[in-house]
Design an enzyme around this catalytic site. Structure first.
Site, PDB file in Angstrom:
ATOM      1  N   HIS A 185      63.609  30.395  24.963  1.00  0.00           N
ATOM      2  CA  HIS A 185      64.513  31.210  25.792  1.00  0.00           C
ATOM      3  C   HIS A 185      63.996  32.650  25.881  1.00  0.00           C
ATOM      4  O   HIS A 185      63.786  33.292  24.858  1.00  0.00           O
ATOM      5  CB  HIS A 185      65.921  31.174  25.174  1.00  0.00           C
ATOM      6  CG  HIS A 185      67.006  31.512  26.126  1.00  0.00           C
ATOM      7  ND1 HIS A 185      68.242  31.921  25.716  1.00  0.00           N
ATOM      8  CD2 HIS A 185      67.072  31.486  27.493  1.00  0.00           C
ATOM      9  CE1 HIS A 185      69.023  32.133  26.758  1.00  0.00           C
ATOM     10  NE2 HIS A 185      68.320  31.865  27.852  1.00  0.00           N
ATOM     11  N   ASP A 231      72.090  34.140  26.724  1.00  0.00           N
ATOM     12  CA  ASP A 231      73.125  33.704  27.640  1.00  0.00           C
ATOM     13  C   ASP A 231      74.478  34.216  27.150  1.00  0.00           C
ATOM     14  O   ASP A 231      74.812  34.093  25.957  1.00  0.00           O
ATOM     15  CB  ASP A 231      73.175  32.167  27.730  1.00  0.00           C
ATOM     16  CG  ASP A 231      71.943  31.588  28.398  1.00  0.00           C
ATOM     17  OD1 ASP A 231      71.246  32.351  29.101  1.00  0.00           O
ATOM     18  OD2 ASP A 231      71.674  30.385  28.195  1.00  0.00           O
ATOM     19  N   HIS A 247      77.138  30.476  33.464  1.00  0.00           N
ATOM     20  CA  HIS A 247      76.981  31.493  32.409  1.00  0.00           C
ATOM     21  C   HIS A 247      76.159  32.644  33.006  1.00  0.00           C
ATOM     22  O   HIS A 247      75.713  32.564  34.146  1.00  0.00           O
ATOM     23  CB  HIS A 247      76.272  30.917  31.168  1.00  0.00           C
ATOM     24  CG  HIS A 247      74.866  30.521  31.412  1.00  0.00           C
ATOM     25  ND1 HIS A 247      74.510  29.302  31.989  1.00  0.00           N
ATOM     26  CD2 HIS A 247      73.673  31.178  31.182  1.00  0.00           C
ATOM     27  CE1 HIS A 247      73.194  29.219  32.088  1.00  0.00           C
ATOM     28  NE2 HIS A 247      72.664  30.355  31.607  1.00  0.00           N
ATOM     29  N   HIS A 266      72.649  34.701  32.429  1.00  0.00           N
ATOM     30  CA  HIS A 266      71.389  34.854  31.712  1.00  0.00           C
ATOM     31  C   HIS A 266      70.996  36.336  31.805  1.00  0.00           C
ATOM     32  O   HIS A 266      70.868  36.899  32.898  1.00  0.00           O
ATOM     33  CB  HIS A 266      70.293  33.975  32.330  1.00  0.00           C
ATOM     34  CG  HIS A 266      68.960  34.173  31.704  1.00  0.00           C
ATOM     35  ND1 HIS A 266      68.584  33.547  30.522  1.00  0.00           N
ATOM     36  CD2 HIS A 266      67.880  34.938  32.086  1.00  0.00           C
ATOM     37  CE1 HIS A 266      67.356  33.904  30.204  1.00  0.00           C
ATOM     38  NE2 HIS A 266      66.906  34.756  31.142  1.00  0.00           N
TER      39      HIS A 266
END
Length: 258
Positions: free
Chosen positions: A151, A155, A230, A232
Site C-alpha cells: 500500500h 485508507d 473509502h 485513499h
C-alpha cells in the site's frame, strides 16, 4: 547788510504784524462798542498761548489722565492674556487630537498584525482529510490488490459521499481520472510536498486552484480499483506515483492526530 523777511501767502505773520492786527481789531471793536465778556478772555488766551510758545519754544499738547492710561494698559493686557489662553487651548486640542489619532493607528495596526498572524497560523495548520474518521488500512500493507505489492498510502474509513478536505494550504496540480485511483486530486502543499486523494465520487476543484486547510475538495467514493468506498490518501515528494512517504508520520509532523 540788511536781511529782508520773505513774503508770501504761506509765511506765518510775524509777531509785530500779528500784534498790529490784533490792536486794529481791538480798536475796531472799541469803536463799535462790541468788546464784552467774550473778547477779553479770547484776547487773554491768545496772549497766553503766544507767551508760552515764546518762552518755551514748545507747542501745547493734551495730557491724558493716569486713570485712562491704566485702563488702556489693562485692556491691552487682558487681550494679550486672552490670545495666549486661546493659543494654549488650541495647542492642547491639537496635541489631544494627535494623541488620539496615534492611539487609533496603533490599535488598528495591532489588529492588522493579529489578523495576519491568525491567517498565517490558519494557513500553516493541517487537518485530517476526513473528519472524525480512522485509518482502516495502513501504509505499506502487503496485498495482491496493489500493483506494487504494498500500500502506497493509507485508507480512511468513509461512506460514499463523505466530505473530503485539503489537509493544508496549497495549489491543485491534478484533478481528474487517475487510473486505478479512480477520480483523484493531487495538491502541491505550501511546504513543497504533495498530497493525493483517491477513489472520489466527485471532484470539487480544478487545476491551478489554491486551497486552504479544511476546504472541501470533493466527496469520497469507490471509483477505480477498490473493494468498497473509502478515501485513499498519500503524501509524496513529487506529484508522481512512486515518490510516496509515510502519510501518518507526515500528518503527525504537522500536528494532526491520526
Amino acid at each position: 547788510m540788511a536781511f529782508m523777511c520773505a513774503t508770501g501767502k504761506h509765511r506765518r505773520p510775524g509777531k509785530l504784524k500779528r500784534s498790529t492786527v490784533q490792536a486794529a481789531g481791538v480798536a475796531a471793536l472799541a469803536t463799535t462798542g462790541v468788546i464784552g465778556t467774550l473778547a477779553a478772555p479770547a484776547l487773554a488766551a491768545e496772549n497766553s498761548v503766544e507767551s508760552t510758545v515764546e518762552q518755551t519754544g514748545l507747542n501745547p499738547v493734551i495730557a491724558i489722565g493716569d486713570s485712562i492710561a491704566d485702563k488702556i494698559d489693562a485692556q491691552a493686557d487682558a487681550q494679550k492674556q486672552a490670545a495666549e489662553e486661546a493659543a494654549r487651548k488650541k495647542a492642547a486640542a491639537e496635541a489631544a487630537r494627535k494623541k488620539a489619532a496615534a492611539k487609533a493607528k496603533a490599535e488598528r495596526e495591532a489588529k492588522e498584525r493579529a489578523a495576519r498572524a491568525a491567517e498565517r497560523k490558519r494557513l500553516n495548520t493541517f487537518v485530517a482529510p476526513i473528519a472524525n474518521s480512522y485509518v482502516s488500512t495502513g501504509y505499506k500493507a502487503s496485498s495482491s490488490l496493489w500493483s506494487s505489492g504494498s500500500h502506497t498510502g493509507i485508507d480512511f474509513h468513509a461512506a460514499s459521499g463523505t466530505s473530503v478536505h485539503a489537509v493544508g494550504s496549497g495549489t491543485v496540480v491534478e484533478a481528474g481520472w487517475g487510473g486505478s485511483y479512480g477520480n483523484n486530486i493531487v495538491i502541491k502543499m505550501s511546504d513543497g510536498t504533495y498530497t493525493q486523494y483517491g477513489h472520489l465520487s466527485s471532484i470539487g476543484v480544478s487545476v491551478g486552484q489554491k486551497v486552504t486547510p479544511g476546504q472541501q475538495i470533493g466527496l469520497s467514493g469507490a471509483t477505480g480499483n477498490v473493494t468498497g468506498p473509502h478515501l485513499h490518501f498519500e503524501a509524496r515528494t513529487t506529484p508522481d506515483y512512486g515518490s510516496d512517504i509515510d502519510p501518518v508520520a507526515y500528518l503527525r509532523s504537522h500536528g494532526v492526530n491520526v
